[in-house]
Design a protein around this motif. Sequence first.
Motif, short mmCIF file in Angstrom:
data_model
loop_
_atom_site.label_atom_id
_atom_site.label_comp_id
_atom_site.label_asym_id
_atom_site.label_seq_id
_atom_site.Cartn_x
_atom_site.Cartn_y
_atom_site.Cartn_z
N PHE A 277 73.22 26.55 74.46
CA PHE A 277 74.63 26.16 74.43
C PHE A 277 75.31 26.32 75.78
N ARG A 326 80.04 35.35 72.23
CA ARG A 326 78.83 34.90 72.90
C ARG A 326 77.60 35.00 72.00
N SER A 327 77.60 36.00 71.12
CA SER A 327 76.43 36.15 70.25
C SER A 327 76.57 35.31 68.98
N LYS A 328 77.68 34.61 68.86
CA LYS A 328 77.90 33.81 67.65
C LYS A 328 77.83 32.31 67.93
N LEU A 329 77.36 31.98 69.11
CA LEU A 329 77.47 30.58 69.54
C LEU A 329 76.78 29.62 68.58
N CYS A 330 75.67 30.05 68.02
CA CYS A 330 74.94 29.15 67.13
C CYS A 330 75.79 28.77 65.92
N SER A 331 76.45 29.77 65.36
CA SER A 331 77.29 29.48 64.20
C SER A 331 78.50 28.65 64.59
N TYR A 333 78.53 26.58 66.90
CA TYR A 333 78.02 25.22 67.12
C TYR A 333 77.93 24.50 65.78
N GLU A 334 77.46 25.25 64.81
CA GLU A 334 77.28 24.64 63.50
C GLU A 334 78.61 24.17 62.91
N ASN A 335 79.65 24.98 63.05
CA ASN A 335 80.93 24.57 62.47
C ASN A 335 81.82 23.82 63.46
N ASP A 336 81.24 23.46 64.58
CA ASP A 336 81.93 22.64 65.59
C ASP A 336 83.04 23.35 66.36
N ILE A 338 82.72 25.35 68.62
CA ILE A 338 82.31 25.46 70.03
C ILE A 338 82.84 24.28 70.85
#
Lengths: 447, 236
Positions: A277, A326-331, A333-336, A338
């Motif tokens: 990301f 920073r450690s939640k970027l994947c989530s 990203y999933e919910n947009d 980001i």
Amino acid sequence: MGLSFFSKNLPIQEGQPWALTTPADIISTVEFNHTGELLATGDKGGRVVIFQREPESKNAPHSQGEYDVYSTFQSHEPEFDYLKSLEIEEKINKIKWLPQQNAAHSLLSTNDKTIKLWKITERDKRPEGYNLKDEEGKLKDLSTVTSLQVPVLKPMDLMVEVSPRRIFANGHTYHINSISVNSDCETYMSADDLRINLWHLAITDRSFNIVDIKPANMEDLTEVITASEFHPHHCNLFVYSSSKGSLRLCDMRAAALCDKHSKLFEEPEDPSNRSFFSEIISSVSDVKFSHSGRYMLTRDYLTVKVWDLNMEARPIETYQVHDYLRSKLCSLYENDCIFDKFECAWNGSDSVIMTGAYNNFFRMFDRNTKRDVTLEASRESSKPRAVLKPRRVCVGGKRRRDDISVDSLDFTKKILHTAWHPAENIIAIAATNNLYIFQDKVNSDMH
Amino acid sequence: MLSKGLKRKREEEEEKEPLAVDAWWLDPGHAAVAQAPQAVASSSLFDLSVLKLHHSLQQSEPDLRHLVLVVNTLRRIQASMAPAAALPPVPSPPAAPSVADNLLASSDAALSASMASLLEDLSHIEGLSQAPQPLADEGPPGRSIGGAAPSLGALDLLGPATGCLLDDGLEGLFEDIDTSMYDNELWAPASEGLKPGPEDGPGKEEAPELDEAELDYLMDVLVGTQALERPPGPGR
């Protein structure tokens, strides 16, 4: 920090509970004019609301300098592009004030495709005593007119009139993300994802393309323009930011088409923070020149950065807005989330910078003392005249009583749009469909 | 509700749902939450990105910034997945990969055609010429060739892991396509992520294992999407 804000909660645009919020009321842009006397907001429904600061009066000390509604008008309507079978949103993306040159105020407002110049005038007198017409405007019977009178101007209730003076249409294929008025007060620019156009304020049927990053083959598209702004003093300079996190300073004297930048500001990627990301979080969502013209402020997903125009290699200051994400970027990203685009702002003296975050929090960073504060814009925590309490997000470990844990942050409550009065410590915060104006009474002067 | 490690269905309409209470994705134990090491991208991240790309392309006017960022992220993920050495042996017959590519390309074609024609519309309106990709793509290896329609480079990434496109979450995208073709063993999860990708050069149009009915269907789809395209502009 030296700033203690208390709130003036405006009753305008009273927010309903989240589930009942009308999408059209969501504020999409906030902008003070050059004196700070007027504050304009645009919303998703294409409306513009202008607030005016009441002059401080000794008679009513409690209403010192409060902002009241001055004018409301429908700037843009939804349109349908028949050629492409697409609906064009009426949402106001940006408002920019023109410097005041006479009694009238002017502003530019834009949606995705069309920019409009609005003129705001006041009328507080009206002529009375016409010879040929009566008070209702009907023609008089001439035989009843026995003497002539000179019409006189009588005071009337203040009426604010707004009229569209220019409509700058058909200049953009892609969605307009920024407009910026030049210091020459004659031209302005508008930027979409791939192009930047230069307009003359008096000419609506043509514009000059000054930046074009559209590749010959759209398959090769890897970068878009995210924001742009003219330099506050040098009318030939402007900057634009990209989705890859770079800034390009361009000089219009160098060439007609400013595809070649004069300066490229880019920070090398930090290898220890590299992730899938990295590019998304490096995408610059806002860029603002300092009032001095010497620095630029940029906002990306996790930080705000101050750049010195004389140093292209890296920013001179970086402030963490919400590093706990920073450690939640994947989530995210999933919910947009980001992809959310936060704005940033300088105070009048360029010593404090401000930006919004989630959970209706906004952050301020003092560049001199290096101290920062997190505040909340919400009705619960801002009774009128109360002092805003600093908030804290805890990431685990010791937790104080009023701390919010990262896991309970409300990501639907985002403060994307903020504005700072050009001279005083007054800030305007848009929280979804609510507008908050906070003022520092203790230190009214800039520090 | 949702167990760890499985991707969840995403409604097409649902944009941003309130997340206040549902914090399953913040659980540090969740596979997707932990920062995936650069070397190994979770396939769920890949699937998620593909889903986002499709969703973005489905919009009448895609948000270019969102699209470009998702595409670039997808490229990064694909780049990290490609050199993955420890792949289990391919159980399906050798013809399956090319079949998969062809079918993928044809179902892709509709999307890529709509995207390409959208972008072409934009070019034509400006008066700029932009010819569509020639069918025989002279692009660098790695670009999907099997499709009859010009393909946005991004969509080439859908080559390798074809199985993911046919998972449940994407049913809605292909409502108008006869899916009886897909109800066979070729699409068993075992074949997921094991395709060597289109790097082996131009896709073969013929697939000996396909019977005539399937070939006819393929041709119909390919011809159908070609009809969606605008005539090419003057030169390139």
